[in-house]
Design an enzyme around this catalytic site. Structure first.
Site, PDB file in Angstrom:
ATOM      1  N   GLY A   1      -4.500 -11.391  -7.982  1.00 46.42           N
ATOM      2  CA  GLY A   1      -4.864  -9.827  -6.410  1.00 46.42           C
ATOM      3  C   GLY A   1      -4.062  -8.765  -6.094  1.00 46.42           C
ATOM      4  O   GLY A   1      -4.927  -7.350  -5.796  1.00 46.42           O
TER       5      GLY A   1
ATOM      6  N   ASP B   1     -12.690  -4.038  -0.639  1.00 46.67           N
ATOM      7  CA  ASP B   1     -11.801  -4.740  -0.923  1.00 46.67           C
ATOM      8  C   ASP B   1     -12.842  -5.958  -1.438  1.00 46.67           C
ATOM      9  O   ASP B   1     -12.783  -6.185  -2.670  1.00 46.67           O
ATOM     10  CB  ASP B   1     -11.747  -6.114   0.681  1.00 46.67           C
ATOM     11  CG  ASP B   1      -9.739  -5.522   0.857  1.00 46.67           C
ATOM     12  OD1 ASP B   1      -9.174  -4.879   0.922  1.00 46.67           O
ATOM     13  OD2 ASP B   1     -10.031  -5.730   2.335  1.00 46.67           O
TER      14      ASP B   1
ATOM     15  N   TYR C   1      -1.436 -12.140  -5.110  1.00 43.85           N
ATOM     16  CA  TYR C   1      -0.929 -11.778  -6.357  1.00 43.85           C
ATOM     17  C   TYR C   1       0.172 -11.980  -6.040  1.00 43.85           C
ATOM     18  O   TYR C   1       0.957 -11.633  -6.455  1.00 43.85           O
ATOM     19  CB  TYR C   1      -0.763  -9.836  -6.107  1.00 43.85           C
ATOM     20  CG  TYR C   1      -0.790  -9.142  -4.571  1.00 43.85           C
ATOM     21  CD1 TYR C   1       0.311  -8.774  -4.713  1.00 43.85           C
ATOM     22  CD2 TYR C   1      -1.596  -8.769  -3.846  1.00 43.85           C
ATOM     23  CE1 TYR C   1       1.107  -8.160  -3.221  1.00 43.85           C
ATOM     24  CE2 TYR C   1      -2.212  -8.251  -2.531  1.00 43.85           C
ATOM     25  CZ  TYR C   1      -0.583  -7.772  -2.356  1.00 43.85           C
ATOM     26  OH  TYR C   1      -0.396  -7.582  -1.315  1.00 43.85           O
TER      27      TYR C   1
ATOM     28  N   THR D   1      -5.321  -3.414   8.554  1.00 50.08           N
ATOM     29  CA  THR D   1      -5.242  -4.845   8.028  1.00 50.08           C
ATOM     30  C   THR D   1      -5.243  -6.122   9.068  1.00 50.08           C
ATOM     31  O   THR D   1      -5.309  -6.022  10.317  1.00 50.08           O
ATOM     32  CB  THR D   1      -4.218  -5.191   6.995  1.00 50.08           C
ATOM     33  OG1 THR D   1      -4.366  -6.446   6.554  1.00 50.08           O
ATOM     34  CG2 THR D   1      -2.586  -4.835   7.700  1.00 50.08           C
TER      35      THR D   1
ATOM     36  N   ASN E   1     -11.658  -2.201   5.937  1.00 51.03           N
ATOM     37  CA  ASN E   1     -10.069  -1.698   5.316  1.00 51.03           C
ATOM     38  C   ASN E   1     -10.108  -0.708   5.056  1.00 51.03           C
ATOM     39  O   ASN E   1      -8.464  -0.770   5.274  1.00 51.03           O
ATOM     40  CB  ASN E   1     -10.218  -2.981   4.798  1.00 51.03           C
ATOM     41  CG  ASN E   1     -11.027  -2.099   2.928  1.00 51.03           C
ATOM     42  OD1 ASN E   1     -11.500  -1.134   2.947  1.00 51.03           O
ATOM     43  ND2 ASN E   1      -9.918  -2.089   2.268  1.00 51.03           N
TER      44      ASN E   1
ATOM     45  N   ALA F   1     -14.237 -19.584   2.018  1.00 50.60           N
ATOM     46  CA  ALA F   1     -14.842 -18.657   3.680  1.00 50.60           C
ATOM     47  C   ALA F   1     -14.363 -18.066   4.452  1.00 50.60           C
ATOM     48  O   ALA F   1     -15.099 -17.283   5.769  1.00 50.60           O
ATOM     49  CB  ALA F   1     -15.873 -19.857   3.630  1.00 50.60           C
ATOM     50  N   GLY F   2     -13.342 -17.122   4.199  1.00 52.62           N
ATOM     51  CA  GLY F   2     -12.613 -16.408   5.104  1.00 52.62           C
ATOM     52  C   GLY F   2     -13.184 -15.207   5.188  1.00 52.62           C
ATOM     53  O   GLY F   2     -14.230 -14.599   4.000  1.00 52.62           O
ATOM     54  N   GLY F   3     -12.005 -13.883   5.044  1.00 52.94           N
ATOM     55  CA  GLY F   3     -13.115 -12.767   5.645  1.00 52.94           C
ATOM     56  C   GLY F   3     -12.775 -12.432   4.180  1.00 52.94           C
ATOM     57  O   GLY F   3     -13.831 -11.399   3.875  1.00 52.94           O
TER      58      GLY F   3
ATOM     59  N   SER G   1       0.873  -0.526  -0.193  1.00 51.42           N
ATOM     60  CA  SER G   1       0.151   0.331  -0.008  1.00 51.42           C
ATOM     61  C   SER G   1       1.029   1.192  -0.154  1.00 51.42           C
ATOM     62  O   SER G   1       0.261   2.361  -0.316  1.00 51.42           O
ATOM     63  CB  SER G   1      -1.064   0.146   1.111  1.00 51.42           C
ATOM     64  OG  SER G   1      -1.950  -0.748   0.897  1.00 51.42           O
TER      65      SER G   1
ATOM     66  N   LYS H   1      -9.538  -6.116  12.033  1.00 46.78           N
ATOM     67  CA  LYS H   1     -10.307  -5.261  10.943  1.00 46.78           C
ATOM     68  C   LYS H   1     -11.323  -5.668  11.661  1.00 46.78           C
ATOM     69  O   LYS H   1     -12.644  -5.107  11.231  1.00 46.78           O
ATOM     70  CB  LYS H   1     -10.713  -6.631   9.756  1.00 46.78           C
ATOM     71  CG  LYS H   1      -9.288  -5.809   8.468  1.00 46.78           C
ATOM     72  CD  LYS H   1      -9.069  -5.998   6.973  1.00 46.78           C
ATOM     73  CE  LYS H   1      -8.842  -6.370   6.158  1.00 46.78           C
ATOM     74  NZ  LYS H   1      -8.962  -7.201   4.979  1.00 46.78           N
TER      75      LYS H   1
END
Ligand code: NAP
Length: 280
Positions: A246, A108, A225, A67, A92, A135-137, A22, A71
């Site tokens: 990503g 996101d 990514y 992050t 986020n 099925a995570g965040g 970032s 979060k």
């Protein structure tokens, strides 16, 4: 809020944060648009999160990204959280409002959707069924954002079925939950395949899925990514599918945050992509 003409600070609160790209993105845009400011990394351990969040407005920051592992934990420390972030259950991006209060967002999922549109301008969230693996965040952010943008059918296959059911409960009846073992049957007739598991990322085993049943015109997105092309994306590209990694999510979630902090909606240019590629 700080005077927009003064040096603007934004940053990332996380633990750890050193891996983040970032700063490259936001500092590139600050330089490109001639805006005085800096995006910095703040390594904040969980027990210091409250003190750090109290400091955001006091120090005159424009806002921050958030992050792992903050979060969810940041929710009670904010003055308000927008509806989509609430449905996702994670924040986020934090924006310091004019009166110094803090608002939480989650860009996101919308960032991922925009990256699919950038890769295939004909595609829309309601173009056809979407198969989401994981099925995570991150999967929850993508599912909630797809539903908010009009997706009609989101199939979620996850190793732990209960986590997929939880997303279905939060997002609504457009979500259809499938056992992990049925992920190949679930490729039938889809418009998008999205990998939101950690399988295929550097140091993790690859995602095992035969793509024979995947329509040739489906877009394949991987939230990963690192590496830039996962085995899934390589296989999909070689059989003719449009693919996107990503980085598209990372770049597209950053645009509205930069706009909220610094007052300019920035562009994703080849120079920016090159600056990120240089960090690998
Ligand atoms: P998470 O909450 O830890 O979820 C991980 C997911 O991977 C779960 O669905 C988990 O299944 C699944 N999984 C892990 N090992 C597995 C295995 N051996 N077999 C089958 N499933 C397995 O992580 P997250 O935050 O959602 O992130 C998911 C991925 O997205 C990560 O690779 C992350 O780096 C990437 N991501 C990228 C961006 C970006 O900016 N591009 C942003 C956010 C996330 P169970 O539920 O069964 O454990």
């Amino acid at each position: 809020m700080a005077d927009p003409k003064t040096f603007g600070i934004a940053g990332l609160l996380g633990w750890p944060v050193a891996h983040s790209r970032s700063p490259v993105i936001h500092n590139h845009w600050l330089a490109h648009y001639g805006i005085p400011g800096r995006y910095v990394l703040f390594g904040v351990p969980p027990e210091k999160l409250e003190a750090a969040v109290r400091g955001i407005a006091v120090l005159g920051m424009r806002g921050c990204n958030v992050t792992t592992p903050h979060k969810q934990a940041i929710f009670p420390l904010l003055d308000r959280v927008d509806d989509l972030a609430r449905r996702i259950g994670a924040v986020n991006t934090v924006v310091v409002e004019k009166d110094g209060t803090l608002t939480g967002f989650n860009n996101d999922g919308n960032g991922f959707i925009q990256s699919l549109r950038d890769a295939d301008p004909k595609w829309r969230p309601d173009s056809g069924p979407i198969l989401l693996l994981g099925a995570g965040g991150a999967a929850r952010a993508v599912a909630a954002s797809l539903a908010a943008q009009g997706a009609k059918e989101i199939r979620i296959a996850n190793r732990t079925l209960d986590k997929a059911k939880e997303i279905a409960g939060a997002v609504g009846p457009v979500v259809h939950v499938l056992p992990w073992e049925q992920r190949e049957e679930a490729l039938d007739g889809i418009a998008v395949l999205a990998n939101a598991t950690s399988l295929g990322s550097a140091g993790k085993p690859p995602l095992e899925i035969a793509l024979d049943r995947l329509p040739k015109n489906a877009v394949v997105g991987d939230l990963i990514y690192v590496p830039p092309e996962t085995p899934l994306l390589e296989t999909a590209r070689k059989r003719g599918n449009i693919t996107v990694n990503g980085l598209g999510l990372l770049l597209n979630q950053a645009r509205p945050a930069f706009n909220a902090w610094f007052g300019v909606m920035p562009n994703i240019t080849p120079e920016l992509k090159q600056a990120i590629a240089a960090t690998f």
